[in-house]
Design a protein around this motif. Structure first.
Motif, PDB file in Angstrom:
ATOM      1  N   VAL A 269       0.904  -1.513   0.071  1.00 32.75           N
ATOM      2  CA  VAL A 269       0.262   0.018  -0.054  1.00 32.75           C
ATOM      3  C   VAL A 269       0.775   1.040   0.058  1.00 32.75           C
ATOM      4  O   VAL A 269       1.910   1.440   0.467  1.00 32.75           O
ATOM      5  CB  VAL A 269      -1.417   0.126   1.072  1.00 32.75           C
ATOM      6  CG1 VAL A 269      -1.579   1.094   1.002  1.00 32.75           C
ATOM      7  CG2 VAL A 269      -1.595  -1.278   1.342  1.00 32.75           C
ATOM      8  N   LYS A 270       0.992   2.369  -0.881  1.00 30.71           N
ATOM      9  CA  LYS A 270       1.437   3.273  -0.969  1.00 30.71           C
ATOM     10  C   LYS A 270       0.147   4.685  -0.583  1.00 30.71           C
ATOM     11  O   LYS A 270      -0.492   4.604  -1.793  1.00 30.71           O
ATOM     12  CB  LYS A 270       2.403   3.374  -2.849  1.00 30.71           C
ATOM     13  CG  LYS A 270       3.591   2.553  -1.956  1.00 30.71           C
ATOM     14  CD  LYS A 270       4.498   3.026  -4.072  1.00 30.71           C
ATOM     15  CE  LYS A 270       5.484   2.239  -3.647  1.00 30.71           C
ATOM     16  NZ  LYS A 270       6.153   2.377  -4.983  1.00 30.71           N
ATOM     17  N   PRO A 271      -0.020   6.058  -0.714  1.00 32.54           N
ATOM     18  CA  PRO A 271      -0.296   6.645  -0.056  1.00 32.54           C
ATOM     19  C   PRO A 271      -0.592   7.230  -2.125  1.00 32.54           C
ATOM     20  O   PRO A 271       0.185   7.898  -2.257  1.00 32.54           O
ATOM     21  CB  PRO A 271       0.012   7.638   0.940  1.00 32.54           C
ATOM     22  CG  PRO A 271       1.453   7.116   1.576  1.00 32.54           C
ATOM     23  CD  PRO A 271       1.297   6.090   0.589  1.00 32.54           C
ATOM     24  N   CYS A 272      -2.272   7.442  -1.957  1.00 30.30           N
ATOM     25  CA  CYS A 272      -2.634   7.974  -2.976  1.00 30.30           C
ATOM     26  C   CYS A 272      -2.011   8.679  -3.892  1.00 30.30           C
ATOM     27  O   CYS A 272      -2.088  10.441  -2.682  1.00 30.30           O
ATOM     28  CB  CYS A 272      -3.756   7.785  -3.214  1.00 30.30           C
ATOM     29  SG  CYS A 272      -3.860   6.185  -3.308  1.00 30.30           S
ATOM     30  N   LYS A 284      -5.627   9.712   3.413  1.00 32.38           N
ATOM     31  CA  LYS A 284      -6.776   9.213   3.438  1.00 32.38           C
ATOM     32  C   LYS A 284      -6.745   8.376   2.882  1.00 32.38           C
ATOM     33  O   LYS A 284      -7.955   7.216   3.321  1.00 32.38           O
ATOM     34  CB  LYS A 284      -7.725  10.248   2.452  1.00 32.38           C
ATOM     35  CG  LYS A 284      -8.321  10.779   2.996  1.00 32.38           C
ATOM     36  CD  LYS A 284      -9.480  12.166   2.369  1.00 32.38           C
ATOM     37  CE  LYS A 284     -10.099  13.293   2.608  1.00 32.38           C
ATOM     38  NZ  LYS A 284     -11.569  12.150   3.953  1.00 32.38           N
ATOM     39  N   THR A 285      -5.567   7.797   2.379  1.00 36.04           N
ATOM     40  CA  THR A 285      -5.069   6.493   1.937  1.00 36.04           C
ATOM     41  C   THR A 285      -3.527   5.529   2.832  1.00 36.04           C
ATOM     42  O   THR A 285      -3.515   4.975   2.049  1.00 36.04           O
ATOM     43  CB  THR A 285      -4.884   6.280   0.252  1.00 36.04           C
ATOM     44  OG1 THR A 285      -3.475   7.402   0.048  1.00 36.04           O
ATOM     45  CG2 THR A 285      -6.661   6.618  -0.564  1.00 36.04           C
ATOM     46  N   THR A 286      -4.585   6.602   3.701  1.00 35.88           N
ATOM     47  CA  THR A 286      -3.505   5.748   5.307  1.00 35.88           C
ATOM     48  C   THR A 286      -3.863   4.815   5.972  1.00 35.88           C
ATOM     49  O   THR A 286      -4.707   5.399   6.859  1.00 35.88           O
ATOM     50  CB  THR A 286      -2.033   6.680   5.772  1.00 35.88           C
ATOM     51  OG1 THR A 286      -1.244   7.643   4.615  1.00 35.88           O
ATOM     52  CG2 THR A 286      -0.937   6.271   6.192  1.00 35.88           C
ATOM     53  N   TYR A 287      -3.909   4.090   5.959  1.00 29.56           N
ATOM     54  CA  TYR A 287      -5.045   3.011   6.900  1.00 29.56           C
ATOM     55  C   TYR A 287      -3.933   2.420   7.735  1.00 29.56           C
ATOM     56  O   TYR A 287      -3.028   2.237   8.065  1.00 29.56           O
ATOM     57  CB  TYR A 287      -5.349   1.603   5.869  1.00 29.56           C
ATOM     58  CG  TYR A 287      -6.120   2.745   4.407  1.00 29.56           C
ATOM     59  CD1 TYR A 287      -6.998   3.375   4.613  1.00 29.56           C
ATOM     60  CD2 TYR A 287      -5.558   1.854   3.013  1.00 29.56           C
ATOM     61  CE1 TYR A 287      -7.316   3.691   3.214  1.00 29.56           C
ATOM     62  CE2 TYR A 287      -5.969   2.051   2.398  1.00 29.56           C
ATOM     63  CZ  TYR A 287      -6.393   3.662   2.119  1.00 29.56           C
ATOM     64  OH  TYR A 287      -6.972   3.748   0.969  1.00 29.56           O
ATOM     65  N   GLY A 288      -5.139   2.060   9.265  1.00 33.42           N
ATOM     66  CA  GLY A 288      -5.250   1.612  10.039  1.00 33.42           C
ATOM     67  C   GLY A 288      -5.514  -0.105  10.096  1.00 33.42           C
ATOM     68  O   GLY A 288      -5.195  -0.249   9.314  1.00 33.42           O
ATOM     69  N   ASN A 289      -4.760  -0.437  11.735  1.00 30.53           N
ATOM     70  CA  ASN A 289      -4.966  -1.699  11.789  1.00 30.53           C
ATOM     71  C   ASN A 289      -6.460  -2.635  11.336  1.00 30.53           C
ATOM     72  O   ASN A 289      -6.590  -3.993  10.939  1.00 30.53           O
ATOM     73  CB  ASN A 289      -4.102  -2.340  12.685  1.00 30.53           C
ATOM     74  CG  ASN A 289      -3.857  -4.131  12.912  1.00 30.53           C
ATOM     75  OD1 ASN A 289      -3.654  -4.002  11.853  1.00 30.53           O
ATOM     76  ND2 ASN A 289      -4.313  -4.456  13.932  1.00 30.53           N
ATOM     77  N   SER A 290      -7.509  -2.060  11.060  1.00 25.49           N
ATOM     78  CA  SER A 290      -8.530  -2.452  12.065  1.00 25.49           C
ATOM     79  C   SER A 290      -9.686  -2.378  10.161  1.00 25.49           C
ATOM     80  O   SER A 290     -10.794  -2.889   9.931  1.00 25.49           O
ATOM     81  CB  SER A 290      -9.098  -1.871  12.522  1.00 25.49           C
ATOM     82  OG  SER A 290      -8.879  -1.597  14.143  1.00 25.49           O
TER      83      SER A 290
END
Length: 699
Positions: A269-272, A284-290
């Motif tokens: 995953v790379k931030p858009c 908004k494209t950096t996601y947590g663990n859940s």
């Protein structure tokens, strides 16, 4: 731009439909009990609802999905209103009555899904593509636009951002995305990273949830039904099933792998950093663990992206698996798959009644949840003089395999107050009940352990046809029975009976021998598998909670042992009963009059701490749910905004604006007629369907 029903060019708006039993959740009391001091971590019923995501069409020229998902919503809402208000709401009951001929109880089953899940539907995320009949959104393929196994050139589409915003604010257990152009039910992996070019497709990697994915896909295929064809060689053709890399083809930036693994497969995953529509914040494209652990399926509905009207089918025999003809059309076939996906989002156990008395279902849409109101709403009276035993019947659902199921029962005044009769007890709470059942002096007992099936274990036999209807009145599926001895209880004693089940334990296993040369390198990662196999699983994000457990307990039935001459058992008819605040208070005080610390058993502070303490919180604190909608815009700055909205004038669209699917009546018109429902519905209508922008439907 899109064209409104008046022929005016307007901005294309995505519309989002969220179905949940808002009235029940708003009117229900938290888990508090009669004590002035509630147990630690008072839970909010709305926060623990299992969540389902369904997308109708990432590609605008694939037309089966949008109609399928809206027709599924219409069916669910009709069933919920029929159960809530029957027989006063005849239109809703007429809609579901024909399904009852083959499967008595199917209406209550559908209503239960509305009342116990949060279902998020985006019928046409690619609105401009749907409007123009084109695959892409203004030249960009939406199913290559998600940040998984791709570059930072992602989130270039409004449709992609729409779905991204939804996944940031929900914890979806199950997910479906409909496509067209071939026939398949496919699952992870689908990214090139996991693809090995070889004639032997078994060389491709498998996912950590492969055991469950393989099994669920086969069930979907059978429940969907055969594809009718004039070619005798294809007379038994069902949906093919397999991994996307094997059955379809690998893609970068696909929705499916993103929804499944963006929270834990972070190396992909790379931030858009898109430039379209004024850009999109990388955070908004950096996601947590859940958030991205959905048990996800891609459904390729048809070789023809634009099936003929005849091929679409009708809902005649929709839930009668043995009926041929119109029920095997593309729409009913995929409605069945959607219903399966909604049902298995979370396991459940439901007590039907006794051998001589049927109970009203424990889940009635719109009915408020009150502390131990089941002692009134789910009760039978049994004569102690003429009956020393009673047979209890129950069903296990939301799962495929029943590893264990049994009854636990005892006097209500011996049941700890943390067992409220509202939410499924957490695993540590269940262990307290199990411990009490092993103590000889506590009058709490358990029956012999059984194993068995659910309605999905052998789905071909669960849903009958008109010539061979099912025989289960409350919910479809096999029924368990067990006789409990009442001789040890005194006359006028009030007994609580819980049905307990352990399910789908095999999904936690990953047998290497059956997984080819590239077995999974980690345990299952989805909420779907872990909520039913891993009691340590806990994810809290925004106002949503996903918690694992091994033991699933029913809403308890109450047996009132009466010193009378009447034989057998009789149900207390309170199926439509609701409770005022004063009645709830009186009920609580009447049940706790002999106990200062709650109902019956006095629990020490250390014991309560053990019962209600939580594992480490994964992300953020639980907060009060808020009423909001997502408004999708094509302008820059903040394309997705969170706003409170008021009810707006409604405009009913016509049937023709949804593929001219004439065998089904005007779907959105019917949905919009449910303004008086106790269910919360949020929608955004793009221009072509109506000039409606946003509105809120509440009871």
């Amino acid at each position: 731009q899109c064209q409104s029903s008046e022929g005016i060019q307007v901005a294309c708006l995505n519309y989002i439909l969220i179905i949940e039993d808002k009235k029940k959740l708003e009117n229900s009391k938290p888990i508090m009990g009669p004590s002035s001091k509630p147990p630690p971590l008072v839970s909010i019923p709305a926060s623990v609802l299992p969540e389902v995501f369904i997308s109708g069409a990432l590609h605008g020229d694939e037309r089966v999905g949008p109609t399928t998902v809206v027709e599924t919503a219409r069916l669910l809402l009709h069933a919920a209103e029929c159960v809530r208000a029957a027989p006063s709401y005849s239109v809703a009951c007429e809609e579901t009555k024909r399904h009852e001929r083959s499967n008595p109880g199917v209406t209550r089953w559908l209503a239960r899904l509305v009342s116990t899940r949060r279902i998020v539907i985006v019928p046409t995320p690619n609105t401009i593509g749907y409007e123009q009949g084109k695959r892409e959104e203004l030249g960009t393929d939406m199913n290559r636009d998600f940040p998984f196994d791709t570059t930072d050139k992602c989130m270039q589409t409004i449709g992609g951002r729409t779905i991204n915003e939804l996944f940031q604010t929900h914890l979806f257990q199950t997910s479906l995305t409909f496509h067209g152009g071939m026939r398949a039910i496919a699952y992870e992996w689908g990214a090139p990273t996991y693809y090995t070019y070889s004639k032997n497709k078994e060389n491709n990697d498998v996912s950590p949830d492969d055991e469950a994915q393989v099994d669920a896909a086969k069930t979907m295929s059978i429940f969907g039904g055969k594809f009718p064809t004039k070619n005798k060689k294809e007379n038994t053709f069902y949906y093919p099933t397999g991994r996307m890399n094997d059955l379809v083809y690998p893609v970068n930036g696909g929705f499916e792998d993103w929804a499944y693994a963006a929270s834990w497969g972070t190396s992909h995953v790379k931030p858009c950093k898109p430039k379209q529509y004024g850009g999109y914040p990388p955070k908004k494209t950096t996601y947590g663990n859940s958030t991205h652990r959905a048990f996800n399926y891609l459904i390729e509905t048809s070789n023809n992206k634009h099936p003929t009207l005849k091929e679409l089918g009708s809902d005649l025999g929709l839930l009668s698996h043995g009926i041929k003809g119109a029920s095997l059309g593309h729409i009913p076939r995929n409605m069945r798959i959607a219903l399966y996906t909604i049902d298995v989002a979370e396991p459940y156990v439901a007590i039907h009644g006794t051998d001589t008395a049927d109970l009203a279902d424990d889940v009635v849409p719109g009915a408020a949840l009150a502390y131990r109101s089941c002692t009134i709403t789910k009760a039978v009276e049994v004569s102690s003089k003429n009956s020393n035993a009673v047979t209890v019947r129950w069903t296990v659902g939301g799962s495929t395999y029943v590893d264990e199921t049994y009854l636990i029962y005892g006097p209500w005044d011996k049941i700890p107050r943390i067992f409220d009769g509202i939410l499924v007890p957490r695993e540590k709470q269940y262990l307290i009940m199990e411990l009490l059942a092993k103590k000889e002096d506590n009058s709490i007992y358990s029956t012999v352990i059984q194993t068995g099936e659910t309605l999905w274990t052998n789905v071909a036999n669960t849903f009958g046809d008109a010539k061979n209807p099912g025989n289960h009145q409350l919910l479809p599926g096999p029924v368990f029975e067990e006789t409990i001895d009442l001789s040890m209880f005194k006359p006028d004693e009030v007994i609580a009976v819980y049905a307990v089940a352990k399910v789908d334990g095999r999904y936690a296993l990953q047998p290497v021998s059956s997984r080819g040369p590239n077995p999974p390198k980690m345990p299952p990662q989805t909420h779907f598998v872990n909520t039913r196999t891993n009691p340590s699983w806990l994810h809290i994000h925004d106002d949503k909670v996903v918690q694992g457990r091994v033991h699933w307990m029913s809403v308890p039935m109450t047996i009132k042992v009466k010193a009378s001459t009447r034989d057998g058992a009789s149900a207390v008819d309170v199926s439509k009963r609701t409770f005022s605040t004063q009645e709830i208070v009186e009920l609580e005080h009447s049940q706790s009059k002999n106990s200062e610390s709650g109902i019956g058993l006095t629990v020490s502070e250390s014991e309560i701490g053990f019962i209600d303490s939580e594992p480490e919180i994964v992300e953020s604190k639980v907060v009060e749910p808020k009423l909001s909608v997502l408004k999708i815009s094509e302008k820059g700055d903040s394309p997705l905004q969170d706003k409170n909205v008021e009810k707006q004038p409604l405009v009913n669209p016509s049937v023709k604006e949804f593929m001219e699917f004439k065998p089904f009546i005007s779907t959105l018109s019917l949905l919009l007629s449910f303004i008086g429902l106790g269910f919360f519905v949020r929608m955004h209508i793009r221009g072509r369907f109506s000039n409606l922008s946003t509105f809120s439907l509440t009871y």
